[in-house]
Design an enzyme around this catalytic site. Sequence first.
Site, PDB file in Angstrom:
ATOM      1  N   GLU A 141     -20.188  -3.303   8.222  1.00 34.59           N
ATOM      2  CA  GLU A 141     -19.509  -2.289   7.402  1.00 34.59           C
ATOM      3  C   GLU A 141     -20.520  -1.326   6.800  1.00 34.59           C
ATOM      4  OE1 GLU A 141     -17.087  -0.766   6.119  1.00 34.59           O
ATOM      5  OE2 GLU A 141     -15.231  -1.889   6.417  1.00 34.59           O
TER       6      GLU A 141
ATOM      7  N   ARG B 162     -13.337  -8.312  -5.024  1.00 32.18           N
ATOM      8  CA  ARG B 162     -14.719  -7.949  -4.691  1.00 32.18           C
ATOM      9  C   ARG B 162     -14.796  -6.465  -4.382  1.00 32.18           C
ATOM     10  NH1 ARG B 162     -15.371  -6.615   0.652  1.00 32.18           N
ATOM     11  NH2 ARG B 162     -14.384  -7.850   2.295  1.00 32.18           N
TER      12      ARG B 162
ATOM     13  N   ASN C  42     -15.717  -3.221  -2.147  1.00 33.31           N
ATOM     14  CA  ASN C  42     -15.646  -2.934  -0.721  1.00 33.31           C
ATOM     15  C   ASN C  42     -16.429  -1.640  -0.484  1.00 33.31           C
ATOM     16  OD1 ASN C  42     -14.762  -3.870   1.824  1.00 33.31           O
ATOM     17  ND2 ASN C  42     -13.123  -2.353   1.847  1.00 33.31           N
TER      18      ASN C  42
ATOM     19  N   GLU D   3      -8.798 -11.861  -0.734  1.00 32.12           N
ATOM     20  CA  GLU D   3      -8.421 -11.825   0.681  1.00 32.12           C
ATOM     21  C   GLU D   3      -8.219 -13.240   1.215  1.00 32.12           C
ATOM     22  OE1 GLU D   3     -11.616  -9.970   2.888  1.00 32.12           O
ATOM     23  OE2 GLU D   3     -13.065 -10.662   1.429  1.00 32.12           O
TER      24      GLU D   3
ATOM     25  N   ASN E  13     -11.177   1.651   0.683  1.00 31.64           N
ATOM     26  CA  ASN E  13     -11.968   1.866   1.881  1.00 31.64           C
ATOM     27  C   ASN E  13     -12.532   3.283   1.956  1.00 31.64           C
ATOM     28  OD1 ASN E  13     -12.859  -0.070   3.826  1.00 31.64           O
ATOM     29  ND2 ASN E  13     -10.747  -0.803   3.914  1.00 31.64           N
TER      30      ASN E  13
ATOM     31  N   ASP F 205      -9.630   2.355   8.014  1.00 33.29           N
ATOM     32  CA  ASP F 205     -10.716   1.663   7.307  1.00 33.29           C
ATOM     33  C   ASP F 205     -11.741   2.695   6.823  1.00 33.29           C
ATOM     34  OD1 ASP F 205     -12.703  -0.119   6.463  1.00 33.29           O
ATOM     35  OD2 ASP F 205     -12.211  -1.599   7.969  1.00 33.29           O
TER      36      ASP F 205
HETATM   37 ZN    ZN Z   1     -14.046  -0.869   5.224  1.00 34.28          ZN
END
Ligand code: ZN
Length: 325
Positions: free
Chosen positions: A15, A113, A115, A133, A167, A220
Amino acid sequence: MVDIKKVAGPVQLGEGPHWDPAHQCLLYVDITAGHVHRCYPDTNKHQHLIVEGGSTGGSVSFVLPVESRPDLLVVGLGRSVAVVEWPLDAPDQLTVKPKCVLHGVDDHHPTNRFNDAKCDPSGRLWAGTMGDEGETPGVVDPEKGGLYRIGTDLTITKEVDKISLSNGLAWSSDKKTFYYIDSLTYSVDAFNYDDATGKLSNRRTVLDYKAAGLVPDVPDGMCIDKNGNLWVANFFGKKVICIDPSVGKVVRQVETPAPHVTSVCWGGKDYDTLYVTSARTGLSEEKLKKDTLSGGVFAITGLGVKGLPPVCFKVSPELLAKRMS
Ligand code: ZN
């Protein structure tokens, strides 16, 4: 001609790609492992940082360089924003503890958390959180997260509330629009953005994935090109899509070698390469045998478009020194 090649990986949950133009390298994270990677596509040099987690969790969700301090990086560490030291000449593998924690958030939701994160045109840091999650990617406790702005003076403000899975983030080059993805809304949104204050207003939908027939793809990570078009990684979708936000339409799609693509950024000497991260998370052993490139980092060239230079965290050096002492 569009060409895609794997430049690094595989990792479990790749990521947050960020191109470092000064050193011509790509930074990215492996969230669940709590690792940061630095790879130099021209030389194949690859460094790997293992960050020891703190009381708010060991996931490392984003990595952004600190302006004028090539040895310092700001990372999302569980529910904290922390600073780690990682010299450019570090050994190929290094384990570190954070130098300091700048902020902890979402105390009332301890299993949240951080991201994705990015810096705005003025170098303020924007980082969002997500709810707890489960085992299945994209299934989280809804509307428990937020989108935070950390100023260059280190003050923190929750700018957007009731976020499920924070995101993609991107700013228009005229600094008037902020694009944002809360993945579980299945939409790419826009806000008016005031660069002087960092304030957001007038949230609206740019592209509704359901209306556009893109579901089950999940939006995303995201970046923006020089023409003002948005590039979005479609988790589950095995593709990156390009959206023209002025008309709210998908204008291009590029298939990727991995089905769970997570994020995108522009890099390379002229910002003409689109770097793409992906995940092995959520794929069965059977699927992984077939999708052998899952978790890889890819370089897409020949798109005929360029991106813009990324922005570092422009935190005040005096304040940062004080926090690290
Ligand atoms: Zn992401």
